[in-house]
Write a protein that holds these residues in place. Structure first.
Motif, PDB file in Angstrom:
ATOM      1  N   UNK A  68      -2.740   4.645  15.897  1.00  0.00           N
ATOM      2  CA  UNK A  68      -3.644   5.538  15.172  1.00  0.00           C
ATOM      3  C   UNK A  68      -3.407   6.948  15.675  1.00  0.00           C
ATOM      4  N   UNK A  69      -3.118   7.884  14.745  1.00  0.00           N
ATOM      5  CA  UNK A  69      -2.859   9.273  15.119  1.00  0.00           C
ATOM      6  C   UNK A  69      -3.895  10.156  14.437  1.00  0.00           C
ATOM      7  N   UNK A  70      -4.785  10.742  15.244  1.00  0.00           N
ATOM      8  CA  UNK A  70      -5.790  11.673  14.734  1.00  0.00           C
ATOM      9  C   UNK A  70      -5.184  13.067  14.757  1.00  0.00           C
ATOM     10  N   UNK A  71      -4.814  13.567  13.596  1.00  0.00           N
ATOM     11  CA  UNK A  71      -4.093  14.836  13.518  1.00  0.00           C
ATOM     12  C   UNK A  71      -4.986  16.034  13.798  1.00  0.00           C
ATOM     13  N   UNK A  88       0.864  -1.170   0.000  1.00  0.00           N
ATOM     14  CA  UNK A  88       0.000   0.000   0.000  1.00  0.00           C
ATOM     15  C   UNK A  88       0.897   1.215   0.000  1.00  0.00           C
ATOM     16  N   UNK A  89       0.369   2.402  -0.371  1.00  0.00           N
ATOM     17  CA  UNK A  89       1.193   3.599  -0.344  1.00  0.00           C
ATOM     18  C   UNK A  89       1.728   3.854   1.059  1.00  0.00           C
ATOM     19  N   UNK A  90       2.971   4.330   1.161  1.00  0.00           N
ATOM     20  CA  UNK A  90       3.571   4.604   2.459  1.00  0.00           C
ATOM     21  C   UNK A  90       3.514   6.089   2.764  1.00  0.00           C
ATOM     22  N   UNK A  91       3.228   6.409   4.022  1.00  0.00           N
ATOM     23  CA  UNK A  91       3.141   7.780   4.476  1.00  0.00           C
ATOM     24  C   UNK A  91       4.008   7.922   5.718  1.00  0.00           C
ATOM     25  N   UNK A 114      -3.123  10.423  19.909  1.00  0.00           N
ATOM     26  CA  UNK A 114      -2.549   9.180  19.420  1.00  0.00           C
ATOM     27  C   UNK A 114      -3.063   8.027  20.272  1.00  0.00           C
ATOM     28  N   UNK A 115      -3.369   6.906  19.625  1.00  0.00           N
ATOM     29  CA  UNK A 115      -3.854   5.699  20.297  1.00  0.00           C
ATOM     30  C   UNK A 115      -2.986   4.518  19.856  1.00  0.00           C
ATOM     31  N   UNK A 129       4.557   3.330   8.692  1.00  0.00           N
ATOM     32  CA  UNK A 129       3.280   3.975   8.384  1.00  0.00           C
ATOM     33  C   UNK A 129       2.538   3.230   7.278  1.00  0.00           C
ATOM     34  N   UNK A 130       1.243   3.025   7.490  1.00  0.00           N
ATOM     35  CA  UNK A 130       0.404   2.387   6.480  1.00  0.00           C
ATOM     36  C   UNK A 130      -0.416   3.436   5.730  1.00  0.00           C
ATOM     37  N   UNK A 131      -1.025   4.366   6.473  1.00  0.00           N
ATOM     38  CA  UNK A 131      -1.707   5.525   5.900  1.00  0.00           C
ATOM     39  C   UNK A 131      -1.206   6.748   6.637  1.00  0.00           C
ATOM     40  N   UNK A 132      -1.822   7.890   6.391  1.00  0.00           N
ATOM     41  CA  UNK A 132      -1.413   9.112   7.075  1.00  0.00           C
ATOM     42  C   UNK A 132      -1.718   9.059   8.571  1.00  0.00           C
ATOM     43  N   UNK A 133      -2.635   8.183   8.975  1.00  0.00           N
ATOM     44  CA  UNK A 133      -3.020   8.132  10.386  1.00  0.00           C
ATOM     45  C   UNK A 133      -2.768   6.779  11.045  1.00  0.00           C
ATOM     46  N   UNK A 134      -2.648   5.709  10.255  1.00  0.00           N
ATOM     47  CA  UNK A 134      -2.459   4.374  10.813  1.00  0.00           C
ATOM     48  C   UNK A 134      -1.044   3.857  10.555  1.00  0.00           C
ATOM     49  N   UNK A 135      -0.564   3.070  11.492  1.00  0.00           N
ATOM     50  CA  UNK A 135       0.744   2.458  11.315  1.00  0.00           C
ATOM     51  C   UNK A 135       0.914   1.259  12.223  1.00  0.00           C
ATOM     52  N   UNK A 136       1.999   0.501  12.012  1.00  0.00           N
ATOM     53  CA  UNK A 136       2.352  -0.598  12.907  1.00  0.00           C
ATOM     54  C   UNK A 136       3.689  -0.267  13.554  1.00  0.00           C
TER      55      UNK A 136
END
Length: 249
Positions: A215-218, A21-24, A223-224, A188-195
């Motif tokens: 999960x980071x809600x900008x 998937x696209x990396x952010x 951050x969670x 990073x998986x998306x702009x807000x999700x990552x592992x």
């Protein structure tokens, strides 16, 4: 011990590098799980994070809380205060302490290769035991960088912690000083999700491998993190769930 680490750590590396998937880039968080991140609290800002560690099953169930507070003195240096391992059940008592200290981060090749984010991060915490074990010191340092294209950040370094937080009563820790290898992955998986994943080597209170999801809600700067702690001793007796919630002010 090393085989145990390689099995889980390498598996996670393969999974993170294999996500098609696209990396952010994830915005800054000041800890990965318990390992301090290469990210810093910006000057004049306060970051607060609550962590719950729980094992809601038998045997040896536990429920404990750690709370992190950091304030950006400059964009490269932050002041830190932490309450470690506050026991919420009164059973299976952990090493409980208060910590005061600092963390710094310096980026190399900022103009030549800014996307690699090659950083040296380090810090110290003066730890005062609430269990009558006196005062000690935790020192740590790691080098980190982002992989090209994927933007996965990898870090490796050294940690030396005294018994106030790390323990030191287990077999092999005569001096109460624990010198360990530390490592982490942030993908990073998306702009807000990552592992994310971190590892402290050794048989002590922080001697665990912890994979997790972030999960980071900008929009609200929160951050969670949800992770699972796997003890280095291989017995499963200290395994448990980790949940963190943090906010930047």
């Amino acid at each position: 011990m090393l085989i145990f680490f390689k099995r889980y750590f390498c598996t996670a590396v393969i999974l993170s590098l294999g996500i098609l998937v696209p990396s952010f880039r994830l915005s800054a968080q000041q800890t990965i799980i318990n390992l301090p991140s290469a990210d810093q609290t910006a000057k004049g800002h306060l970051f607060v994070l609550h962590e719950t560690q729980a094992r809601p099953w038998s045997p040896d169930g536990y429920w404990r809380s750690t709370n992190f507070f950091t304030y950006g003195i400059t964009d490269n240096i932050e002041a830190c205060f932490t309450t470690y391992n506050i026991d919420l059940l009164g059973a299976n008592k952990p090493f409980t302490a208060l910590g005061f200290g600092y963390k710094f981060s310096h980026q190399f090749f900022k103009e030549e290769a800014p996307d690699l984010e090659v950083k040296l991060t380090g810090g110290q915490m003066i730890t005062t035991s609430l269990d009558g074990l006196g005062t000690g010191l935790w020192s740590y340092s790691h080098l980190s960088m982002r992989l090209p294209v994927l933007h996965t950040r990898i870090a490796a370094g050294i940690s030396k912690g005294s018994r106030q937080v790390f323990g030191g009563v287990q077999e092999g820790f005569v001096t109460g000083e624990n010198v360990n290898f530390i490592a982490s992955i942030e993908h990073p998986i998306t702009k807000e999700w990552g592992i994310v994943m971190e590892w402290f080597s050794g048989l002590h209170e922080m001697g665990d491998l912890v994979p997790g999801v972030i999960y980071h809600n900008k929009s609200i700067e929160m951050v969670f993190i949800l992770g699972y702690k796997i003890g280095n001793d291989g017995t499963g007796k200290t395994n448990g769930i980790i949940f963190e919630i943090g906010k930047t002010f």
